[in-house]
Design an enzyme around this catalytic site. Structure first.
Site, short mmCIF file in Angstrom:
data_model
loop_
_atom_site.label_atom_id
_atom_site.label_comp_id
_atom_site.label_asym_id
_atom_site.label_seq_id
_atom_site.Cartn_x
_atom_site.Cartn_y
_atom_site.Cartn_z
N ASN A 236 0.40 -1.08 5.28
CA ASN A 236 -0.90 -1.65 4.95
C ASN A 236 -0.75 -2.80 3.96
O ASN A 236 0.35 -3.27 3.68
CB ASN A 236 -1.82 -0.57 4.38
CG ASN A 236 -1.32 -0.02 3.07
OD1 ASN A 236 -0.13 0.19 2.88
ND2 ASN A 236 -2.22 0.21 2.12
N CYS B 286 -1.00 -2.95 0.77
CA CYS B 286 -0.24 -2.65 -0.46
C CYS B 286 1.07 -1.94 -0.19
O CYS B 286 1.78 -1.56 -1.13
CB CYS B 286 -1.10 -1.82 -1.41
SG CYS B 286 -2.70 -2.55 -1.78
N GLU C 188 1.76 1.06 0.57
CA GLU C 188 1.98 2.39 -0.01
C GLU C 188 1.82 3.51 1.00
O GLU C 188 2.05 4.67 0.66
CB GLU C 188 1.06 2.62 -1.21
CG GLU C 188 -0.35 3.10 -0.87
CD GLU C 188 -1.33 1.96 -0.65
OE1 GLU C 188 -2.51 2.12 -0.93
OE2 GLU C 188 -0.89 0.90 -0.19
#
Length: 744
Positions: free
Chosen positions: A413, A415, A417
């Site tokens: 995604n 970020c 994570e």
């Protein structure tokens, strides 16, 4: 004598200043007086005082607290002026304007007195100015027309807590955590809890559109709907053909991915998360895609603006093979995905074999030094802060969902994570929250008991959020309810180190950070196991690596580590190197747990002497039969001894061609030719029937010990049993796609 509004402001400043000795109310008043208009009322003077205090924060941090107190008072005046004095008043006013869900509003009305009693406005003092200003500007509910806020900060926290709870008691526990900033859900949850459309998830991973017009425009629609309700988007574009590729329908040439991404860029800017914040999307592209160099230029500040996308974020989806060639200063080949569509869904050794076979077959669009492309990636990263390096093989080796046929991780995604499998029918989703470590400091240390309690409450809230979630697309709903993923992070670690006077690079800081991570993980797994015991495992649990148990996970992890070590010690890969292995070596992440789950509990210990994982090489492979009974056997042409319990990874899976009962109870089988007999281990199917088009694979463990003594070497045989009929899977298409002549 000073005008009454100024006198009232002076009293207010001195009231808020009482425990902030390094702030000066008179200095604030002087700044207000220099900027006020002649007819300034109390509201204008308060706004000027807030701005003045906020402007002095760089000189003295205490002013941030003073400005926050002034802003909290102004918010209280604004709500009181609309007749809103309690939490239930706030909910009633917002519901009357059509902002809240009827069921949520009914629950609050039923329990109004109890919920109102939970509110403690003293919790506003936990805010500093920037946090409270952000809350005021973006998160508090507002009247649709006047834009006046309809809730105070503590009403906001209780709305979110109640929206995530089944009982008043749960709401009270969660409210107290959030009120003291010990735990915070993600922004979409804060935006939408209790609302008419309760879209509570943060991250959506949308699979690459297929290489066709309808699919591309369908992805635009999906992204727009997800972004409208505050979702952050990760999307791959690796399946779409490259520039110059032949379009057979028109006999023209493709313009590549850049024009499509320009359209996506405009959509992300237009659909800006409900008007509350900018849309956020990150596009991932496989490093072998022939448009990779143009992709890396999309964020440049120079060049042709018609080929720039300033609203999108960019990320590289990098296979290990590329990094090995960078290290060896070897060449790297770029391909049109229309010509090698299989590469998108392969990873690890299986990708390496297919990629090298495509090179050997001369299917590359062009070849360049791997270090040249790597240098371009680094330049993009340095100049634009974009073009993040995300590693495809490591992601698939460690993702829990990439287990027994769960699927493939195609990207991450915005970020990076979360790692989840995606497909054309499934948009991966994650509901997130974060624990504030700084709120768990007591008496010069971390209160680990309270930290564990916070984590358990957070996991319960996140799990309930999945059930309440409203999904903007059917693909997201399908995936989220099937996998039920939730993400729990931490914040405030630097604050903990600072409060405890620990240098960030000290051994003590490392030890404390490690223990915090362990405590959070174990408490989360513990809570998850309790939920599974109470409600049952999530639907896709049998497909996860965790379902195999800790012992199996440890063996596979050892095998993957040994495989990587063997690769590192081998000679560097070159474009002309022959394919090495026929299937990926998985490395499941061991999942520590303190309690039994509904599934049989494995013994959580490693074997004293880890056994090797044999992966059957593809070199010299041939199909012995392609017609008639379609045995689909593969002769790999090597000899080696195989101890009992040795994991054998399949070279291919396949698709069932006939439906029927699994009458003999065996399901998929893996057969290894041994001398004049066979070593056979059968994998049981999870269902009693096999449907047409159902995808199956293999990767099992030998039940007997022996060596491959015959001249043909290991003999892998993949089949689906249906009563006394065998519905074999033909591996020929799999091998042809990798440039291997199957002879029929």
């Amino acid at each position: 004598m000073a005008p009454p509004p100024v006198g009232a402001l002076r009293d207010l400043l001195h009231q808020h200043h009482h425990d902030l000795p390094d702030t000066d109310p008179e200095r604030i008043l002087a700044l207000v007086s220099s900027g006020r208009t002649a007819g300034a009322d109390t509201d204008e003077l308060t706004r000027l005082a807030i701005a003045a205090a906020a402007g002095l924060t760089a000189e003295e941090p205490g002013y941030a607290r003073l400005a926050a107190r002034l802003l909290a008072g102004r918010i209280a005046d604004e709500t009181t002026g609309q007749g809103i004095d309690s939490f239930s008043d706030s909910v009633a006013a917002a519901y009357a304007e059509g902002l809240l869900d009827p069921g949520f509003a009914g629950f609050v009305a039923t329990h109004a007195a109890t919920l109102d009693a939970l509110v403690d406005h003293a919790g506003d003092d936990a805010f500093e100015y920037f946090g409270l200003r952000t809350l005021h500007d973006r998160y508090l509910l507002r009247h649709p027309r006047s834009r006046a806020v309809l809730e105070r900060p503590q009403h906001f926290w209780l709305r979110v807590a109640t929206g995530l709870s089944d009982t008043v008691e749960q709401a009270g526990e969660l409210y107290r955590l959030m009120s003291r900033l010990a735990y915070l859900p993600s922004s979409p949850t804060l935006f939408n809890a209790g609302a008419r459309h309760q879209q509570l998830s943060s991250c959506f991973l949308v699979d690459s559109p297929r290489d066709e017009l309808d699919s591309i425009y369908d992805r635009y629609t999906q992204v727009a709907r997800l972004s409208k309700f505050a979702g952050g988007i990760g999307i791959s574009w690796s399946r779409v053909r490259s520039r110059g590729s032949l379009i057979r329908g028109t006999n023209g040439r493709s313009n590549g991915i850049v024009p499509w991404l320009r359209t996506l860029d405009a959509s992300v800017a237009a659909v800006n998360q409900g008007g509350r914040r900018k849309g956020a999307a990150c596009v991932y592209l496989d490093t072998w895609h022939a448009d990779i160099e143009e992709f890396l230029e999309l964020k440049d500040n120079t060049g042709d603006e018609a080929r720039r996308t300033h609203n999108l974020n960019l990320a590289n989806w990098v296979p290990d093979e590329f990094m090995r060639r960078v290290e060896a200063d070897a060449d790297w080949s770029l391909f049109d995905p229309k010509e090698v569509p299989e590469l998108v869904d392969l990873w690890g050794a299986e990708f390496d074999a297919a990629y090298r076979a495509a090179e050997a077959a001369g299917r590359a669009v062009r070849t360049l030094p791997a270090r040249t492309l790597y240098g371009r990636m680094m330049r993009t990263l340095a100049q634009t802060g974009n073009g993040w390096m995300t590693f495809k093989d490591a992601a698939n080796r460690t993702c829990n969902q990439v287990g027994a046929g769960g699927g493939v991780v195609h990207h991450s995604n915005l970020c990076t994570e979360i790692l989840e499998v995606t497909s054309d029918d499934e948009t991966a989703v994650c509901t997130l929250g974060s624990v504030n470590l700084a709120a768990h400091l007591v008496d010069g240390g971390v209160d680990f008991a309270q930290l564990a309690t916070t984590v358990r409450l957070a996991v319960g809230a996140l799990d309930r959020a999945i059930d309440r979630n409203w999904f903007p697309t059917e693909q997201a709903a399908t995936a989220h309810r099937r996998w039920r993923p939730l993400g729990l992070g931490v914040m405030g670690l630097a604050d903990v180190f600072a409060a405890l006077r620990l240098p960030f690079d000290s051994p003590e800081a490392l030890a404390l950070s490690t223990r915090i991570a362990e405590e959070v993980a174990l408490a989360a797994y513990d809570a998850s196991a309790d939920l599974a015991a109470e409600r049952g495992a999530h639907p896709a649990y049998p497909l996860t690596r965790a379902a195999g148990g800790l012992d199996a996970a440890s063996r596979a992890e050892d095998a993957a580590r040994a495989d990587r070590s063997a690769r590192e010690s081998a000679s560097p890969a070159t474009p002309s190197a022959s394919p090495t292995t026929a299937g990926p070596t998985a490395s499941p992440s061991a999942t520590p747990t303190r309690k039994a789950t509904p599934q049989p509990k494995p013994t959580p210990t490693r074997t004293a002497k880890p056994k090797p994982s044999w992966v059957i090489p593809m070199k010299g492979a041939e199909i012995t039969s392609c017609y008639g009974q379609r045995w689909g056997t593969l002769h790999a042409g090597i000899d080696f001894a195989m101890p009992a319990g040795t994991p054998v990874r399949a070279a291919f899976g396949g698709t069932v061609e006939k439906a029927g009962d699994v009458g003999d109870g065996y399901g998929i089988s893996v057969v290894v030719n041994h001398g004049n007999g066979y070593l056979t281990h059968y994998a049981h199917l999870s269902t009693a029937k096999v449907g047409v088009g159902e995808k199956v694979g293999a990767g099992e463990t030998l039940g007997l010990e022996g060596s491959t003594g015959d001249s043909t070497g290991p003999h892998l045989h993949f089949e689906v049993h249906q009563g006394q009929m065998w519905n074999q899977i033909d591996p020929a298409p799999f091998l042809r796609a990798r440039g291997i002549d199957v002879g029929c």
